[in-house]
Every structure is written in C-alpha cells, then in structure tokens.
Design a protein around this motif. Structure first.
Motif: not given
Length: 378
Positions: A33-42
C-alpha cells in the motif's frame, strides 16, 4: 528497470519474505500500500495455508505483492537443486543428525518438550504450492535454495507472474538467467536468515561475498534486473545499491521490528538489545547456513550442527517454539542481518515512507556532489 518490474514497484523497495510466521499478510499489505512490494513467505506452510494467506492479503490490498517458495531439497546435503547442473557432494557422516539429537536432549528436557522428527519431509509441499500459484496467479513469485525448472518459470510467466530467484554467487546468477527467470535477487553474506545458496557445501561456510562486491560481479555477468539484498536498513544504503546497478533493494531485518511483523516480541527487542552485539552464520537451528544474533544456543550448538537441512530444522522446531513461548531469547533462532542495530519500530507503511525520504535525500546529495565536482568548489 524493466517495464514489468516498474509495474510491480512504484518504489524500489521490496519487503523480504521471512518464513516462520514473520511475513504476515498485514505486513505485506502495508508495504504494498505504501508503494513497495510486500511478500508472503510460503516456506514451512501447507499449500492451503499459503492460499488462505494470499486470500487474506488480497482482501487488504489491491496492489501487487509476491509469494516466496522454498525449493525442494536433494536427498543428500550438497547435491544440486534446480538447474545448476552441479554434481552431488558427499552426504554427511552417517548418524550425524542422530548424534546432534543426543546433544540436544538436554535442551528438550530444559524446555519440557520433545525433539521433532527429522524425517518430516524434504519438499516443503513445493508441487502443491506451485499448483496453487498456477491456478490462482499472483503478481510475483520468488524462489530460495535453488532454481525452478525452465518449464515451471515459463508456466508462471504465461500466468502473468513475475519470477525472481535468489543467487549468492555469479555462477548461481548465471544459472537463474539460463533457466529463464525474470530477475535475480542478489543476496550478500550480510543478509539475515538463510543464505539462498543453491548447493549447500560445508566447505564454503563463512566464505560468502559482501553485497556490493557481489552486485558488481553479477551486474557484469548477467543481463537480468537485479534486486539487492543483505544488511540494508537505511535509504542511503538503498541509494548505494541502486547506484551500483540494482533495480531495487530487498529489506528483511528492517521490517522485522514493525508492528505488522509476526516476529515474537522478544525477537524484535533483541535486535537493538545491547546484550546481542553481533551476528553469525550458523547451522545450529536448521542445518543450513543462516545468519542470526549470537545467543546461548548458537554458541553451544553451532560448532557441532551437521550440514543436514531440513532434518535439523525439523529436529529443533519444538525447541524453538518452546523457547519463544517462554520468552527465552537465548534459545530462539534470532534471525537478523548485520545491520540489525539500525532497526526501527515504525509501522511498515511509515517505514517505507522514511526509507523513501532517505533515498531521495541521498540521491540529492549525490547529485549535488557531482555538480560540485564538475563545477568546482562552491
């Protein structure tokens, strides 16, 4: 930066996927939402657990995000994974894991728990997770501990997923390029958590390359976009890796202390606790080299831990959980990069804003310095 990567990254900031419950959907959503790229860890999750987190994340943001998968491990530590084409190395001495289990018996008694089953699986549900990502495509997918098969990367690309693979050497980066990934995550030895080496060779323990040196070498050898990872905590450091040829920077420890992180409170506090003054690469907790804060468990067991991942990970899992439940930082895997002392307890979205302001200031300073050098002293 490629157009596909630009679409994913309004800002050149990637939140590293941190397995073990740290990279919650709330964290990834705040960063995106802030403009970065968030990641989930599977990693260490079931395929359904991963799917449920993707659904939750999509309910929190419409912005791009990524999901990270661990590559399946070969039958013997040291054997090649993915498409590197390297010959298998010799397995560890017979009974090494059993001997380590005997050494850890006192830990189990202390925490009132049993040791885990070292034979709990080697593939981390990889095929099932891939099936989910192909049926329900996500904007980005990254891979750790090896290189996916070329047809897997091609299938993800057809599904509209941008693919990234971690490399810790020039040779690994070249393997990533040959396999057809869209970008390389260049991981320096400063990085917290597990080194994403494609082949776990004990003889190479501690011989990793620093991020700036590795980035320069990979930049000259590989034509793909590069994401720089390893010890980055400030916007000025992001400016440095961008100037060195990276398209973006990946930060893990910087986001570990945020309220949205799922790390235990004692882990967050340890990042800046004067009691924990340094980090080391260790096999103590998982059997693979990983950087964490030096605590009692690491000091006592690190020298004897065998090169056996994920067997050691499964073996120590109940110990780590029991230590976290007891709030005992001396028995936990306190994963952290070399820049951990610079951790800030800001909300994740605010941290992205601060990093961006620092990045802009560093770029302005570089530009002003260049103008001064060209035009003489002011």
């Amino acid at each position: 930066m490629s157009s596909a990567l630009t679409d994913l990254l309004p800002l050149p900031i990637v939140q590293a996927p941190m397995a073990g419950g740290v990279s919650l959907p709330q964290l990834a959503a705040a960063v995106s939402e802030a403009g970065g790229l968030g990641f989930l860890a599977a990693g260490y999750k079931t395929a359904d657990g991963m799917y449920q987190e993707i659904k939750q994340l999509r309910s929190l943001t419409s912005r791009p995000f990524g999901v990270n998968l661990f590559m399946p491990q070969p039958e013997h530590p040291g054997a090649s994974t993915g498409s590197t084409g390297a010959a298998p190395a010799a397995p560890p001495a017979a009974g090494a894991v059993e001997l380590y289990a005997h050494q850890l018996a006192g830990e189990a008694a202390w925490y009132g728990t049993e040791l885990g089953d070292p034979d709990s699986g080697r593939d981390d549900g990889y095929d099932a997770k891939l099936a989910v990502l192909l049926d329900n495509p996500v904007p980005a997918a990254s891979f750790h501990f090896g290189v996916p098969a070329p047809d897997t990367l091609a299938a993800l690309r057809r599904a509209g997923t941008f693919t990234l693979v971690t490399a810790t050497t020039v040779e690994e980066a070249l393997a990533v390029e040959r396999a057809g990934a869209d970008a390389v995550i260049v991981q320096g030895v400063e990085a917290g958590g597990h080194q994403g080496t494609h082949r776990d060779i004990p003889e190479n323990d501690g011989s990793g390359i620093g991020l700036l040196s590795l980035l320069a070498q990979v930049r000259e050898a590989v034509g793909l976009p590069l994401i720089a990872a390893g010890g980055l905590m400030r916007g000025s450091q992001i400016a440095a890796v961008l100037a060195a040829g990276a398209s973006a920077a990946q930060l893990g420890t910087a986001f570990l202390a945020t309220p949205e992180s799922g790390a235990a409170a004692v882990h967050k506090e340890a990042l800046t606790d004067p009691l924990f003054v340094r980090t080391e690469l260790t096999r103590a907790f998982s059997g693979r080299p990983a950087r964490g804060l030096v605590n009692r468990f690491l000091r006592e067991h690190g020298p004897y831990a065998p090169a056996a991942y994920p067997e050691v990970h499964h073996l120590t899992s109940p110990l780590r959980k029991a230590a976290a439940k007891a709030g005992d930082a001396q028995g936990m895997a306190l994963w952290a990069g070399q820049g951990h002392r610079l951790a800030r307890t800001l909300p994740a979205g605010r941290l992205v804003e601060v990093l961006t302001a620092e990045l802009d200031a560093a770029r302005t300073a570089l530009s002003d310095g260049g103008a001064t050098d060209a035009g003489g002293a002011r």
